[in-house]
Write an enzyme that holds these catalytic residues in place. Structure first.
Site, PDB file in Angstrom:
ATOM      1  N   GLY A  47     -65.748  87.712  84.347  1.00 33.77           N
ATOM      2  CA  GLY A  47     -66.821  86.950  84.007  1.00 33.77           C
ATOM      3  C   GLY A  47     -68.018  87.870  84.356  1.00 33.77           C
ATOM      4  O   GLY A  47     -67.924  89.307  83.960  1.00 33.77           O
TER       5      GLY A  47
ATOM      6  N   LYS B 122     -79.558  84.552  85.284  1.00 29.66           N
ATOM      7  CA  LYS B 122     -79.525  85.949  85.350  1.00 29.66           C
ATOM      8  C   LYS B 122     -79.425  86.238  83.835  1.00 29.66           C
ATOM      9  O   LYS B 122     -80.124  87.328  83.360  1.00 29.66           O
ATOM     10  CB  LYS B 122     -78.149  86.407  85.755  1.00 29.66           C
ATOM     11  CG  LYS B 122     -78.262  86.588  87.234  1.00 29.66           C
ATOM     12  CD  LYS B 122     -76.975  87.264  88.079  1.00 29.66           C
ATOM     13  CE  LYS B 122     -77.187  87.357  89.607  1.00 29.66           C
ATOM     14  NZ  LYS B 122     -76.069  87.759  89.780  1.00 29.66           N
TER      15      LYS B 122
ATOM     16  N   GLY C 168     -67.300  92.209 100.073  1.00 28.87           N
ATOM     17  CA  GLY C 168     -68.641  92.463  99.317  1.00 28.87           C
ATOM     18  C   GLY C 168     -69.834  92.567  99.952  1.00 28.87           C
ATOM     19  O   GLY C 168     -70.913  92.422  99.219  1.00 28.87           O
TER      20      GLY C 168
ATOM     21  N   ASP D 138     -76.894  94.736  90.835  1.00 30.32           N
ATOM     22  CA  ASP D 138     -75.615  94.273  91.420  1.00 30.32           C
ATOM     23  C   ASP D 138     -74.555  95.431  91.305  1.00 30.32           C
ATOM     24  O   ASP D 138     -73.968  95.748  91.817  1.00 30.32           O
ATOM     25  CB  ASP D 138     -75.178  92.845  90.538  1.00 30.32           C
ATOM     26  CG  ASP D 138     -75.757  91.497  91.179  1.00 30.32           C
ATOM     27  OD1 ASP D 138     -76.328  91.411  92.287  1.00 30.32           O
ATOM     28  OD2 ASP D 138     -76.036  90.713  90.273  1.00 30.32           O
TER      29      ASP D 138
END
Length: 290
Positions: A132, A70, A249, A106
């Site tokens: 993170g 990413k 999620g 995201d």
């Protein structure tokens, strides 16, 4: 039916075998009647640039990008979206003239999921567990949509400080406050929304939780756990036992894929019925894996 006009999308990762994106994206293609196929592509870290150039040369419509690529993919892009640049991670590539433009769906997927479930971010006091990559995307969502304050709690307090300092610079004001895991005891007494952004509690470690003290959970009115397997994590159970609402999620995963699909296919919108069918399909897959 693959024909001479079929467009190709895919996901680059290493490993890639675990990805559920091919199931999701090919389902969206069928549901919207697009002549499109989506494939998994295992790409080593030192081959990311070659893979992106090759995908463009072969007329790929777009790509998804996941761990561990990413950040590595960013120098390979022709352009990058503002949010993706701020978050420092790209998970979706959209074909443009001369290369690909990078997006981070995201963050957008998290927001869409939270909005649908009734989270009121504007003016909210928030707690962010973790510091993170997923936490950075969540922090960006909270900043962009008007949270009043965000307390970042992390095992490694230095990383929490780094994320808070970066986000405060981005926000142009002091709104992110870092601390260690025990720092929750210093929180002012008010209801908070909470995002659990770490992998703690993910299958097969479903009994794990970042903060074990039940008093902490009494402060949480609504919570989102980015983990989606198991379907109900211990974090979620503890929020509910304390009287709050908690969600996993899975919808974030579904919506980040939908947003990517809609970026590749301008003018195409995936409706609620398709979302529900995708949810059923993903739940069946997850039950099989867990």
């Amino acid at each position: 039916m693959i024909t001479g006009t079929t467009r190709v999308c895919g996901i680059i990762a290493d490993p890639v075998e675990h990805s559920m994106s091919p199931v999701m994206q090919n389902f969206y293609g069928e549901a919207t009647g697009r002549d499109l196929v989506y494939v998994p592509l295992k790409v080593a870290e030192d081959q990311v640039d070659a893979a992106v150039k090759g995908a463009y040369a072969m007329n790929f419509l777009g790509l998804n990008v996941t761990v561990p690529h990413k950040q590595r993919v960013i120098p390979c892009l022709k352009e990058i979206d503002k949010a993706a640049e701020a978050i420092g991670a790209v998970n979706t590539l959209v074909r443009i003239e001369g290369g690909f433009k990078g997006y981070n769906t995201d963050a957008a997927g998290l927001y869409r999921s939270m909005e649908e479930k009734g989270f009121q971010i504007q003016g909210a006091s928030a707690i962010l567990l973790g510091a993170g990559g997923a936490a950075k995307a969540a922090a960006y969502v909270l900043m962009e949509h008007g949270a009043e304050s965000v307390h970042i709690f992390n095992r490694n307090e230095d990383r929490a400080r780094e994320l808070a300092a970066y986000m405060n610079r981005l926000a142009g004001r002091e709104m992110f406050y870092p601390g260690g895991l025990s720092s929750w005891k210093e929180l002012p007494d008010r209801p908070y929304l909470c995002i659990q952004s770490t992998s703690v509690g993910m299958y097969p470690h479903g009994g794990d939780v970042l903060i074990g003290d039940r008093e902490f959970y009494k402060k949480i009115a609504m919570a989102m756990d980015v983990v989606y397997t198991p379907v109900e994590t211990r974090f979620m159970k503890m929020v509910k036992e304390a009287g709050g609402q908690a969600f996993n999620g899975l919808d974030m995963l579904i919506y980040q894929g939908i947003i990517a699909y809609e970026l590749w296919n301008p003018g195409v919108s995936i409706g609620p019925e398709t979302v529900e069918k995708a949810r059923e399909k993903m739940l069946a897959l997850l039950e099989g894996k867990a």
